[in-house]
Write a protein that holds these residues in place. Structure first.
Motif, short mmCIF file in Angstrom:
data_model
loop_
_atom_site.label_atom_id
_atom_site.label_comp_id
_atom_site.label_asym_id
_atom_site.label_seq_id
_atom_site.Cartn_x
_atom_site.Cartn_y
_atom_site.Cartn_z
N GLY A 130 -2.19 4.84 -3.13
CA GLY A 130 -2.80 4.47 -1.87
C GLY A 130 -3.17 2.99 -1.84
O GLY A 130 -2.61 2.18 -2.58
N PRO A 131 -4.13 2.62 -0.97
CA PRO A 131 -4.91 3.48 -0.07
C PRO A 131 -4.03 4.10 1.02
O PRO A 131 -2.94 3.61 1.31
N GLU A 188 0.82 -1.21 0.00
CA GLU A 188 0.00 0.00 0.00
C GLU A 188 0.86 1.27 0.00
O GLU A 188 0.41 2.33 0.40
N ASP A 201 -5.13 5.00 4.28
CA ASP A 201 -5.61 4.94 5.66
C ASP A 201 -4.63 4.25 6.60
O ASP A 201 -4.77 4.32 7.82
#
Length: 770
Positions: A155-156, A150, A158
């Motif tokens: 991305g992601p 990632e 988060d």
């Protein structure tokens, strides 16, 4: 129930039909923190053992650590997990590393819950909690807690630092980086270093400069808001990169070798009051070379590797000092808790026999020291160590010496040389300085609850709608003002790649596990290893500071009790299967994190794709097809994967189409067209790679074609089975990061002077070596 975020404050104003009929009376803003909530600065040095700093009797000058120790209190029985990502995950969450998916580093994660590389949102980080309470939060330097798959700009995001509570981040996501040419991100954007190595760039200085600028902005714009800063160097993780003048400060300091240094550091630690006078010096493992075993012609190489490492360590500590100086200059000195942790694990033996390219060990490619010395001569001799031309790391015996007086080093969770790291806490005006170290047994998971207790907040039951897992940490705040307080941590387990231990009320049971970090190649018998076959040792740590006396034969009932306790703790903390972190590096490299695709369509300006997320051009059969516009005697990089310490690249040099496979500096394969390729507006270039022997590390055949006609071919004798680099990237049309080929090292980024219209990459079948 303690829930974050806090509910929005209701308006104090009353709305009527018109403003004349309304009442305007704003309420004061809600404050969820005590008025005197302190700022928090955590400084984390990488891969640093306790016997290195002069503060604690070693030889590496650490003026900043000196200052923090003199102004605060230290902990000489503070422990980490023995590895990078695991320690950082525990430090930030207050949970044991397997419980937050970090039983292995992010790049070598696998599908078991305890080894997934994913910190669950049910274990909110300290940054997320403090942010929601009202702190400004920022992180700098090494991160190493984002799943490797990632880490691209797509991305992601988060699980990037900004997704884990840090409002600002500047540094690198991977486990290591070139200190001269790192792959950097700011928040969620890929950025290039602000200067080149030739202009004086160094990563440790850069993250100090950036953190200081952030502090100045904070002082100007939000001077009353408390802040949490997490500042983590890439030093002393490999590659050991430092400017020559810093390494030269240690010329001759290590001439008598690692055995003598370990003895000096042991006595130095006693003189510094850091370890007890009766602490025993544990012997060198039989499988680790003595200094007298090193051939005389190799000793200058081994000495210089340690001089470079020492300069690297001092330089990192000085940068931490610059940050503290700026904090104090801005008036924050008396309002800031400084937590300085010297090492996220013990010193690293991943350089094994001493290396000019430390990823050789990760790839388990055998080499000889003489090969390294010969390759080094082509790069400029000993003076090339520490420069952008090499990815050097010292001999594992220096790591053993730097972990004096303990057994073990980084990656050995079984012994204190891998897990016992010095920690210091400074809070001017609030903490009474005390040179006597605190001896309560504590662990990195204890930092979070300590900070919460000092601030005066509680861990929430729910964060962002997600119920929270209990914290494993125990606040050590009780011991800051009371050196003689009884320790409150009664139990702690340790496990990294099958190396494991459990502590309970002064006793520790230890099992070394199947892998010794300093031994090259795959561990013997690893394919059939089970934890059931490992012998266990037993130590009475209250009377044996350094695990020098194994009492397993004397107290079999106590050992059996602790082995059962370890089994319970391992199951409770998602550490099963024991040794699960070995799955990818030792058993199944074909299962390493990699993209789910078998073909890619890239543009001519695609750059900075981390190698874990890029096509595996160096160890999978593949064809790269490029449609380009060529001028006369074209120059520049068509693509490159990896960096100076290892990689592959295809480029034009005065019209000659050239392919180079750089096997970690010790072997280079160059394939080139016999003559310059003619200019053309629509030229098809094809690079086909196939295995000659379909096995990990097997030889490759590479064929270069132009408009369907073969113009060059050759054999790469040994391929890299895992990867070239932990932080460098795939770049199209130019070479950022390290220079894979020496041909264009002085012309970086050596941008292609034509135009790349299309890049198509496709794996062949079979996709990987069997």
């Amino acid at each position: 129930m303690r829930t974050l975020p806090f509910p929005p404050a209701a308006s104090g104003s009353i709305a009527g039909r018109t403003m004349q009929e309304s009442t305007y009376s704003p309420k004061p803003p809600d404050h969820h923190l005590p008025a005197d909530a302190p700022n928090v600065l955590i400084i984390l040095i990488d891969d640093a053992g306790p016997a290195l700093p002069t503060t604690l009797g070693g030889a590496v000058r650490t003026p900043t650590l000196d200052r923090v120790r003199a102004r605060g209190v230290g902990y000489n029985r503070f422990h980490t997990t023995a590895m990078c990502s695991p320690t950082r995950a525990s430090l930030l969450t207050g949970r044991n590393h397997h419980r937050v998916g970090n039983g292995q580093i992010a790049e070598l994660a696998n599908d078991w819950d305890g080894y997934s590389g994913h910190i669950p949102k049910s274990s909110a980080t300290m940054a997320e909690v403090l942010r929601q309470y009202g702190y400004a939060t920022g992180a700098w330097g090494k991160w190493h807690n984002t799943p490797a798959e990632e880490t691209t700009v797509a991305g992601p995001f988060d699980r990037w630092p900004t997704g884990y509570g840090f409002e600002y981040f500047y540094g690198f996501l991977a486990g290591e980086a070139s200190q001269y040419e790192p792959n950097l991100v700011r928040n969620t954007t890929s950025v290039l270093p602000p200067k080149t190595p030739e202009e004086g760039y160094h990563l440790s200085e850069d993250i100090a400069d950036d953190a200081m600028a952030w502090l100045r902005n904070h002082k100007a714009l939000k001077p009353d808001q408390p802040f949490f800063m997490y500042w983590a160097t890439g030093a002393l993780h490999g590659p050991h990169h430092i400017m020559k003048e810093w390494a030269d400060r240690y010329a001759g300091a290590f001439d008598d070798g690692w055995d003598a240094y370990r003895e000096r550091a042991h006595e130095g630690a006693k003189a510094a009051g850091w370890i007890p006078a009766d602490a025993e010096l544990t012997p060198r493992p039989e499988s680790l070379a003595a200094w007298d075993d090193i051939p005389e012609h190799q000793k200058p190489f081994q000495r210089r590797l340690m001089e470079v490492a020492a300069g690297f360590g001092e330089h990192a500590d000085v940068q931490a000092g610059r940050l503290i100086d700026e904090l104090e200059r801005l008036g924050y000195g008396d309002d800031t808790i400084v937590v300085y942790i010297w090492g996220d694990n013990g010193s690293s033996g991943e350089g094994q026999n001493g290396t000019i390219s430390e990823l050789l060990a990760q790839n388990m490619i055998p080499s000889t020291v003489d090969q390294h010395i010969a390759a080094l001569e082509e790069l400029g001799g000993l003076d090339a160590l520490g420069t952008p031309a090499t990815d050097n790391q010292y001999h594992a015996a220096w790591a053993w010496a730097g972990s004096s007086p303990y057994q073990g080093m980084k990656l050995l969770a079984s012994h204190l040389g891998g897990t016992r790291n010095p920690m210091f806490v400074q809070w001017n005006g609030r903490i009474e300085p005390d040179p006597v170290p605190r001896t309560q047994f504590h662990h990195v998971v204890d930092v979070v609850p300590t900070i919460y207790e000092i601030i005066g907040i509680s861990h929430p039951d729910s964060v962002n709608g997600i119920p929270q897992d209990p914290i494993d940490g125990i606040s050590l705040a009780y011991s800051i003002d009371d050196a003689d307080a009884a320790g409150r941590r009664r139990t702690q387990y340790f496990e990294i790649m099958g190396s494991r231990a459990v502590y309970s009320d002064g006793w520790m049971a230890s099992a070394l596990g199947p892998r010794l970090p300093w031994v090259p190649g795959a561990p013997p018998g690893i394919a059939t290893w089970t934890p059931d076959q490992d012998p266990w040792e037993l130590y009475d740590l209250d009377h044996d500071w350094s695990q020098a006396r194994d009492l397993a034969a004397d107290h079999p009932e106590k050992l059996a009790e602790l082995k059962e306790l370890f089994a319970i703790e391992a199951a409770r903390n998602d550490a099963l299967p024991i040794g699960g972190g070995l799955w990818v590096p030792a058993l199944h490299p074909e299962d390493r994190i990699s993209p789910p695709y078998t073909e890619w369509e890239l543009s001519g300006d695609t750059v900075r794709v981390p190698e874990f997320c890029a096509p595996a051009l160096g160890n999978r059969p593949n064809t790269v097809t490029m449609r380009v516009r060529l001028g006369d005697r074209a120059n520049g990089v068509l693509y490159k994967l990896g960096g100076a310490g290892g990689g592959l690249t295809c480029f034009f040099a005065d019209g000659v189409l050239t392919y180079e496979y750089n096997l970690f500096l010790v072997e280079r394969t160059v394939i080139a067209s016999a003559s310059p390729i003619p200019a053309g507006d629509d030229v098809m270039i094809e690079v086909e790679t196939t295995y000659l022997e379909p096995r990990p590390g097997g030889p490759l055949r590479v064929v270069l074609r132009v408009d369907g006609t073969e113009v060059g071919s050759g054999t790469v004798p040994v391929s890299a089975p895992l990867l070239f680099s932990a932080n460098d990237c795939l770049d199209i049309g130019r070479a950022y990061g390290g220079a894979v080929s020496r041909h264009y090292a002085d012309r970086m980024p050596f941008a292609f002077d034509g135009r790349i219209d299309r890049v198509h990459i496709a794996y062949a079948v079979p996709q990987a070596a069997g």
